[in-house]
Scaffold this active site. Structure first.
Site, PDB file in Angstrom:
ATOM      1  N   ARG A 284       0.337   7.962   5.904  1.00  0.00           N
ATOM      2  CA  ARG A 284      -0.690   7.401   6.820  1.00  0.00           C
ATOM      3  C   ARG A 284      -2.224   7.882   6.651  1.00  0.00           C
ATOM      4  O   ARG A 284      -3.102   7.269   6.546  1.00  0.00           O
ATOM      5  CB  ARG A 284      -0.568   7.470   8.159  1.00  0.00           C
ATOM      6  CG  ARG A 284       1.009   6.695   8.772  1.00  0.00           C
ATOM      7  CD  ARG A 284       0.533   5.443   8.981  1.00  0.00           C
ATOM      8  NE  ARG A 284       1.789   4.725   9.245  1.00  0.00           N
ATOM      9  CZ  ARG A 284       1.745   3.415   9.542  1.00  0.00           C
ATOM     10  NH1 ARG A 284       0.649   2.816   9.595  1.00  0.00           N
ATOM     11  NH2 ARG A 284       2.741   2.668   9.479  1.00  0.00           N
TER      12      ARG A 284
ATOM     13  N   SER B   2       0.916  -1.287   0.121  1.00  0.00           N
ATOM     14  CA  SER B   2      -0.205   0.009  -0.018  1.00  0.00           C
ATOM     15  C   SER B   2       0.882   1.385  -0.018  1.00  0.00           C
ATOM     16  O   SER B   2       0.597   2.269  -0.875  1.00  0.00           O
ATOM     17  CB  SER B   2      -0.805   0.009   1.381  1.00  0.00           C
ATOM     18  OG  SER B   2      -1.863  -1.268   1.163  1.00  0.00           O
TER      19      SER B   2
ATOM     20  N   HIS C 148      -3.212   6.552   3.300  1.00  0.00           N
ATOM     21  CA  HIS C 148      -3.260   5.006   3.692  1.00  0.00           C
ATOM     22  C   HIS C 148      -4.794   4.786   4.138  1.00  0.00           C
ATOM     23  O   HIS C 148      -5.396   3.795   4.000  1.00  0.00           O
ATOM     24  CB  HIS C 148      -2.147   4.433   4.600  1.00  0.00           C
ATOM     25  CG  HIS C 148      -2.275   2.915   4.882  1.00  0.00           C
ATOM     26  ND1 HIS C 148      -2.660   2.395   5.838  1.00  0.00           N
ATOM     27  CD2 HIS C 148      -1.980   1.923   3.735  1.00  0.00           C
ATOM     28  CE1 HIS C 148      -2.452   1.366   6.042  1.00  0.00           C
ATOM     29  NE2 HIS C 148      -2.342   0.869   4.671  1.00  0.00           N
TER      30      HIS C 148
END
Length: 215
Positions: free
Chosen positions: A44, A21, A47
Site C-alpha cells: 500500500r 497496480s 502503491h
C-alpha cells in the site's frame, strides 16, 4: 469516454486499475525480507507513492502489525499529527470497530499553549494526545517534532501507545526521529531516511484497517 491523445489507458475501471497496480508492484519489488503480515502494508505504501525505495526502507517492530490490528479491533483512538492524514484515512472502516481518528494540532488550547511556550503546535498536540489515547495508534506523517516528543513521552513513562506509525518526511530531524523510534521497545512502523509523508502514513493506516477485516 474519449481521450484526445494517442495514448489509451489499459482500463478506466477503478478495481481493475488497482489490481493491475498491485500486480506490477509484486512483479517489480524484487527480493525483500518482509513477512506475510507486513507485506500488505509495504504494498500500500508503494502503491501510494510509486516509490519502491521508500517501500523497501520500511522497518517493522516484530509485534507491530498484530498490535495495530488489536488496537483497531479494540476500538482504540487513532491519533494523527495533521488534518491531511485524518482526511485520507478510511474512517468508516475504523468506525465498524468503534475506533475513530483524532487530530489535536488545531485545537485552540494547543495553539495557545504553543504560543505561550514558544514551541511547535505538533509538540503540544502530542502532550495532549497521550492523556486521551492510551493504547491507541499514533500516526505521524508530517512533523518530526511530534514524533520526537512522543518518543520522549514514551521514554518518561507518560505515553503508552499500542502502535506508533512514524513516517514523517523532511530534511530537518525526519530521518533522525525515525532512527530514535526504531530503538524503542514499543510496536512501531517506520522507515529509514528522509522520505515519508502524510500520503504514505495514510496508506499504512488503511492497510492495517483492511487487515483487521481479513483476520
Amino acid at each position: 469516454m474519449e481521450f484526445h491523445t494517442t495514448f489509451r489507458p489499459v482500463t478506466v475501471q477503478p478495481e481493475q486499475i488497482e489490481a493491475r497496480s498491485f500486480q506490477i508492484i509484486d512483479e517489480e519489488i524484487g527480493e525483500h525480507s518482509f513477512t506475510a503480515e507486513q507485506y500488505p502494508i509495504v504494498q500500500r505504501v508503494i502503491h501510494a507513492s510509486a516509490d519502491f525505495e521508500l517501500g523497501k526502507s520500511l522497518l517493522f517492530h516484530p509485534d507491530a502489525v498484530r498490535a495495530g490490528i488489536d488496537a483497531i479491533r479494540s476500538g482504540k483512538l487513532v491519533v494523527v499529527d495533521v488534518q491531511m492524514v485524518q482526511a485520507g484515512v478510511n474512517q468508516a472502516r475504523l468506525a465498524k470497530f468503534g475506533s475513530s481518528v483524532r487530530v489535536y494540532i488545531s485545537d485552540e488550547d494547543v495553539i495557545a499553549e504553543a504560543k505561550r511556550l514558544n514551541t511547535t503546535r505538533a509538540i503540544v498536540a502530542m502532550r495532549k494526545a497521550v492523556k486521551e489515547a492510551e493504547g491507541g495508534i499514533f500516526a505521524i506523517g508530517n512533523a518530526p517534532t511530534a514524533l520526537l516528543e512522543l518518543i520522549r513521552l514514551i521514554k518518561e513513562g507518560e505515553a503508552r501507545p499500542g502502535l506508533v506509525i512514524g513516517l514523517p518526511v523532511g530534511f530537518v530531524s525526519a530521518a533522525e526521529s525515525k532512527e530514535e523510534l526504531a530503538k524503542l521497545d514499543v510496536p512501531f512502523i517506520t522507515n529509514r531516511g528522509r522520505k515519508g509523508g502524510s500520503t504514505v502514513t495514510v496508506a499504512a493506516l488503511n492497510a492495517l484497517s483492511l487487515l483487521v477485516e481479513r483476520v
